[in-house]
Design a protein around this motif. Structure first.
Motif, PDB file in Angstrom:
ATOM      1  N   LYS A 162       0.854  -1.181   0.000  1.00 35.52           N
ATOM      2  CA  LYS A 162       0.000   0.000   0.000  1.00 35.52           C
ATOM      3  C   LYS A 162       0.892   1.233   0.000  1.00 35.52           C
ATOM      4  CE  LYS A 162      -0.528   0.603   5.014  1.00 35.52           C
ATOM      5  NZ  LYS A 162      -1.494   0.855   6.111  1.00 35.52           N
ATOM      6  N   LYS A 163       0.345   2.358  -0.392  1.00 34.80           N
ATOM      7  CA  LYS A 163       1.128   3.569  -0.516  1.00 34.80           C
ATOM      8  C   LYS A 163       1.728   3.974   0.826  1.00 34.80           C
ATOM      9  CE  LYS A 163       0.909   8.308  -2.294  1.00 34.80           C
ATOM     10  NZ  LYS A 163       0.067   9.344  -2.935  1.00 34.80           N
ATOM     11  N   CYS A 164       2.982   4.341   0.790  1.00 31.21           N
ATOM     12  CA  CYS A 164       3.657   4.894   1.960  1.00 31.21           C
ATOM     13  C   CYS A 164       3.358   6.387   1.984  1.00 31.21           C
ATOM     14  CB  CYS A 164       5.165   4.644   1.885  1.00 31.21           C
ATOM     15  SG  CYS A 164       6.112   5.352   3.249  1.00 31.21           S
ATOM     16  N   SER A 165       2.453   6.798   2.846  1.00 31.40           N
ATOM     17  CA  SER A 165       2.020   8.188   2.907  1.00 31.40           C
ATOM     18  C   SER A 165       1.840   8.594   4.349  1.00 31.40           C
ATOM     19  CB  SER A 165       0.704   8.373   2.143  1.00 31.40           C
ATOM     20  OG  SER A 165       0.204   9.691   2.293  1.00 31.40           O
ATOM     21  N   GLY A 166       2.584   9.615   4.770  1.00 36.53           N
ATOM     22  CA  GLY A 166       2.450  10.086   6.133  1.00 36.53           C
ATOM     23  C   GLY A 166       3.736  10.690   6.651  1.00 36.53           C
ATOM     24  N   ILE A 167       3.771  10.895   7.964  1.00 39.02           N
ATOM     25  CA  ILE A 167       4.924  11.476   8.645  1.00 39.02           C
ATOM     26  C   ILE A 167       5.527  10.393   9.537  1.00 39.02           C
ATOM     27  CG2 ILE A 167       5.748  13.386  10.045  1.00 39.02           C
ATOM     28  CD1 ILE A 167       4.324  14.197   7.427  1.00 39.02           C
ATOM     29  N   TYR A 168       6.805  10.110   9.343  1.00 40.93           N
ATOM     30  CA  TYR A 168       7.429   8.980  10.029  1.00 40.93           C
ATOM     31  C   TYR A 168       8.687   9.412  10.784  1.00 40.93           C
ATOM     32  CZ  TYR A 168       4.404   6.510   6.772  1.00 40.93           C
ATOM     33  OH  TYR A 168       3.315   6.070   6.057  1.00 40.93           O
ATOM     34  N   ASP A 169       8.965   8.682  11.866  1.00 39.66           N
ATOM     35  CA  ASP A 169      10.193   8.905  12.629  1.00 39.66           C
ATOM     36  C   ASP A 169      11.379   8.295  11.888  1.00 39.66           C
ATOM     37  OD1 ASP A 169       8.896  10.219  14.670  1.00 39.66           O
ATOM     38  OD2 ASP A 169       8.754   8.453  15.962  1.00 39.66           O
ATOM     39  N   ALA A 240       3.030  21.846   5.141  1.00 40.19           N
ATOM     40  CA  ALA A 240       2.173  21.135   6.087  1.00 40.19           C
ATOM     41  C   ALA A 240       0.941  20.547   5.419  1.00 40.19           C
ATOM     42  CB  ALA A 240       1.770  22.074   7.225  1.00 40.19           C
ATOM     43  N   HIS A 241       0.424  21.215   4.399  1.00 34.97           N
ATOM     44  CA  HIS A 241      -0.841  20.810   3.782  1.00 34.97           C
ATOM     45  C   HIS A 241      -0.675  19.945   2.534  1.00 34.97           C
ATOM     46  CE1 HIS A 241       0.034  23.914   0.799  1.00 34.97           C
ATOM     47  NE2 HIS A 241       0.260  24.742   1.799  1.00 34.97           N
ATOM     48  N   THR A 242       0.553  19.665   2.100  1.00 35.53           N
ATOM     49  CA  THR A 242       0.757  18.979   0.828  1.00 35.53           C
ATOM     50  C   THR A 242       0.183  17.563   0.830  1.00 35.53           C
ATOM     51  OG1 THR A 242       2.785  20.253   0.476  1.00 35.53           O
ATOM     52  CG2 THR A 242       2.437  18.345  -0.933  1.00 35.53           C
ATOM     53  N   LEU A 243       0.430  16.803   1.885  1.00 37.04           N
ATOM     54  CA  LEU A 243      -0.104  15.435   1.945  1.00 37.04           C
ATOM     55  C   LEU A 243      -1.631  15.443   1.976  1.00 37.04           C
ATOM     56  CD1 LEU A 243       2.294  13.583   4.441  1.00 37.04           C
ATOM     57  CD2 LEU A 243       2.129  13.261   1.969  1.00 37.04           C
ATOM     58  N   ILE A 259      -5.737   7.056   5.037  1.00 34.76           N
ATOM     59  CA  ILE A 259      -5.376   8.377   5.548  1.00 34.76           C
ATOM     60  C   ILE A 259      -3.866   8.416   5.790  1.00 34.76           C
ATOM     61  CG2 ILE A 259      -5.627   9.947   7.531  1.00 34.76           C
ATOM     62  CD1 ILE A 259      -8.442   8.905   7.882  1.00 34.76           C
ATOM     63  N   PRO A 260      -3.176   9.485   5.399  1.00 37.74           N
ATOM     64  CA  PRO A 260      -1.738   9.576   5.696  1.00 37.74           C
ATOM     65  C   PRO A 260      -1.464   9.322   7.176  1.00 37.74           C
ATOM     66  CG  PRO A 260      -2.399  11.361   4.239  1.00 37.74           C
ATOM     67  CD  PRO A 260      -3.665  10.668   4.657  1.00 37.74           C
ATOM     68  N   GLU A 261      -0.482   8.492   7.444  1.00 39.35           N
ATOM     69  CA  GLU A 261      -0.190   8.075   8.814  1.00 39.35           C
ATOM     70  C   GLU A 261       0.486   9.195   9.615  1.00 39.35           C
ATOM     71  OE1 GLU A 261       0.686   3.536   9.164  1.00 39.35           O
ATOM     72  OE2 GLU A 261       1.909   4.288   7.504  1.00 39.35           O
ATOM     73  N   ASN A 262       0.117   9.287  10.892  1.00 43.45           N
ATOM     74  CA  ASN A 262       0.753  10.228  11.825  1.00 43.45           C
ATOM     75  C   ASN A 262       0.706  11.667  11.322  1.00 43.45           C
ATOM     76  OD1 ASN A 262       1.714   7.773  13.128  1.00 43.45           O
ATOM     77  ND2 ASN A 262       3.323   7.731  11.563  1.00 43.45           N
ATOM     78  N   TYR A 263      -0.379  12.021  10.659  1.00 44.34           N
ATOM     79  CA  TYR A 263      -0.439  13.302   9.953  1.00 44.34           C
ATOM     80  C   TYR A 263      -1.552  14.202  10.483  1.00 44.34           C
ATOM     81  CZ  TYR A 263      -0.751  16.497   5.926  1.00 44.34           C
ATOM     82  OH  TYR A 263      -0.804  17.612   5.116  1.00 44.34           O
ATOM     83  N   PHE A 264      -2.793  13.845  10.229  1.00 47.90           N
ATOM     84  CA  PHE A 264      -3.907  14.630  10.757  1.00 47.90           C
ATOM     85  C   PHE A 264      -4.015  14.409  12.276  1.00 47.90           C
ATOM     86  CE2 PHE A 264      -5.326  13.869   6.335  1.00 47.90           C
ATOM     87  CZ  PHE A 264      -5.542  15.188   5.936  1.00 47.90           C
ATOM     88  N   PRO A 265      -4.220  15.454  13.068  1.00 50.25           N
ATOM     89  CA  PRO A 265      -4.411  15.265  14.517  1.00 50.25           C
ATOM     90  C   PRO A 265      -5.568  14.303  14.798  1.00 50.25           C
ATOM     91  CG  PRO A 265      -4.060  17.585  14.009  1.00 50.25           C
ATOM     92  CD  PRO A 265      -4.212  16.882  12.686  1.00 50.25           C
ATOM     93  N   ASN A 266      -5.252  13.218  15.518  1.00 48.64           N
ATOM     94  CA  ASN A 266      -6.249  12.192  15.851  1.00 48.64           C
ATOM     95  C   ASN A 266      -6.898  11.582  14.597  1.00 48.64           C
ATOM     96  OD1 ASN A 266      -5.894  12.617  18.680  1.00 48.64           O
ATOM     97  ND2 ASN A 266      -7.224  14.419  18.517  1.00 48.64           N
ATOM     98  N   ASP A 267      -6.183  11.610  13.476  1.00 49.22           N
ATOM     99  CA  ASP A 267      -6.705  11.112  12.194  1.00 49.22           C
ATOM    100  C   ASP A 267      -8.005  11.797  11.779  1.00 49.22           C
ATOM    101  OD1 ASP A 267      -4.625   9.422  11.675  1.00 49.22           O
ATOM    102  OD2 ASP A 267      -5.602   7.635  12.484  1.00 49.22           O
ATOM    103  N   ASP A 268      -8.173  13.021  12.230  1.00 48.00           N
ATOM    104  CA  ASP A 268      -9.357  13.819  11.881  1.00 48.00           C
ATOM    105  C   ASP A 268      -9.005  14.707  10.689  1.00 48.00           C
ATOM    106  OD1 ASP A 268     -11.503  15.537  11.668  1.00 48.00           O
ATOM    107  OD2 ASP A 268     -11.656  15.938  13.817  1.00 48.00           O
ATOM    108  N   THR A 269      -9.531  14.367   9.522  1.00 51.14           N
ATOM    109  CA  THR A 269      -9.163  15.083   8.298  1.00 51.14           C
ATOM    110  C   THR A 269      -9.684  16.516   8.263  1.00 51.14           C
ATOM    111  OG1 THR A 269     -11.106  14.183   7.162  1.00 51.14           O
ATOM    112  CG2 THR A 269      -9.031  12.964   6.954  1.00 51.14           C
TER     113      THR A 269
END
Length: 302
Positions: A162-169, A240-243, A259-269
């Motif tokens: 699946k697509k790798c999309s989000g903010i990662y450590d 910040a808004h690109t993803l 939904i992009p991982e670790n991105y939207f606060p509480n996964d709330d788009t």
């Protein structure tokens, strides 16, 4: 110090609003300063957004930078006006006689295609080969990084489940390397791609050094042994808004996308994402321009 950009480039006013020091070509020509000449090979579909993102970073250092935008001659861009390309871009034929201190090759939304099936692959290969002798240091981003790993070092890519999309450590393998000097032990960065490269192949290659990786997103920063090529598989330059924009675009296309991982606060788009990677982005670009471009490039090319 300012970044020198073409007169009337649309990004100019936005950069000024952000207090980025910009200087148009006419004024820069009156100064007796040896600026850095940076070539940006912009393969992203929404070119004006990428221009703004990269210029913001190049303009936030003490070094004076001249920027030249490069576009493909063998592929017609569909998401930018012909007028914009004719006004602010050139093609390889018009710059291949020149030398550049640094070059950026961006990503492109074509990673699911085989490299040889890309209709401008031969042109990209010619440019990458030319860069070996005509550019001091090349920064490759996302698909551009995968293309460099494949062409220069024979390391291919593979599709993700699946697509790798989000903010990662991410972690740093060697904090003494100048490119990541000043980085935290753990830092975040955006990724947005459908393919990846093998960490084992990168670490086993005698001419490559893995500088940073993520347990979730995989290989992140790779540098060649001669420090000439830097490959970054993610998108530190993203706003910040690109993803969020990419996520909405994919949904509009009817794609099944998480939904992009670790991105939207509480996964709330409905909530505004926070930019948690900005400081490291500026640091990386500043380190690249200082240590691998400015301090390595000759004052006068022979």
């Amino acid at each position: 110090m300012p970044i020198n950009i073409p007169k009337n480039l649309p990004a100019t006013e936005l950069l000024k609003e952000e207090k980025i020091f910009v200087m148009e070509e006419d004024r820069s020509k009156s100064q007796n300063i040896r600026p850095l000449n940076i070539l940006i090979f912009n393969l992203m579909p929404e070119k004006e957004k990428t221009e703004l993102q990269l210029l913001r970073l190049l303009g936030n250092t003490p070094l004076q930078v001249n920027v030249t935008f490069l576009n493909t001659a063998t592929h017609v861009s569909k998401n930018v006006s012909k007028t914009h390309l004719e006004s602010f871009y050139t093609t390889f034929e018009h710059v291949k006689h020149r030398r550049f201190d640094g070059m950026i090759i961006t990503g492109a939304p074509i990673e699911l295609m085989e490299f040889e099936d890309v209709n401008y692959w031969n042109e990209i290969v010619s440019i990458m080969d030319w860069s070996k002798t005509s550019v001091t240091s090349v920064l490759h981003i996302c698909w551009g990084a995968q293309a460099a790993l494949y062409h220069h070092y024979g390391i291919g890519k593979f599709p993700l489940a699946k697509k790798c999309s989000g903010i990662y450590d991410h972690t740093i393998t060697d904090p003494t390397v100048k490119l990541v000097r000043g980085f935290n032990d753990i830092f975040t960065a955006p990724h947005s791609r459908n393919t990846s490269v093998s960490r084992e192949e990168v670490e086993a290659h005698p001419k490559l050094k893995l500088l940073s990786a993520s347990s979730d997103a995989g290989v992140f920063i790779v540098m060649s042994e001669d420090e000439k090529h830097i490959m970054i598989t993610g998108h530190l330059e993203y706003d910040a808004h690109t993803l969020a924009e990419e996520y909405s675009r994919d949904l509009a296309k009817g794609l099944t996308i998480d939904i992009p991982e670790n991105y939207f606060p509480n996964d709330d788009t409905s909530k505004q994402p926070n930019n948690t990677w900005r400081s490291h982005t500026h640091l990386l670009f500043s380190n690249w321009l200082n240590y691998y471009v400015y301090q390595e490039t000759p004052f006068e090319w022979e």
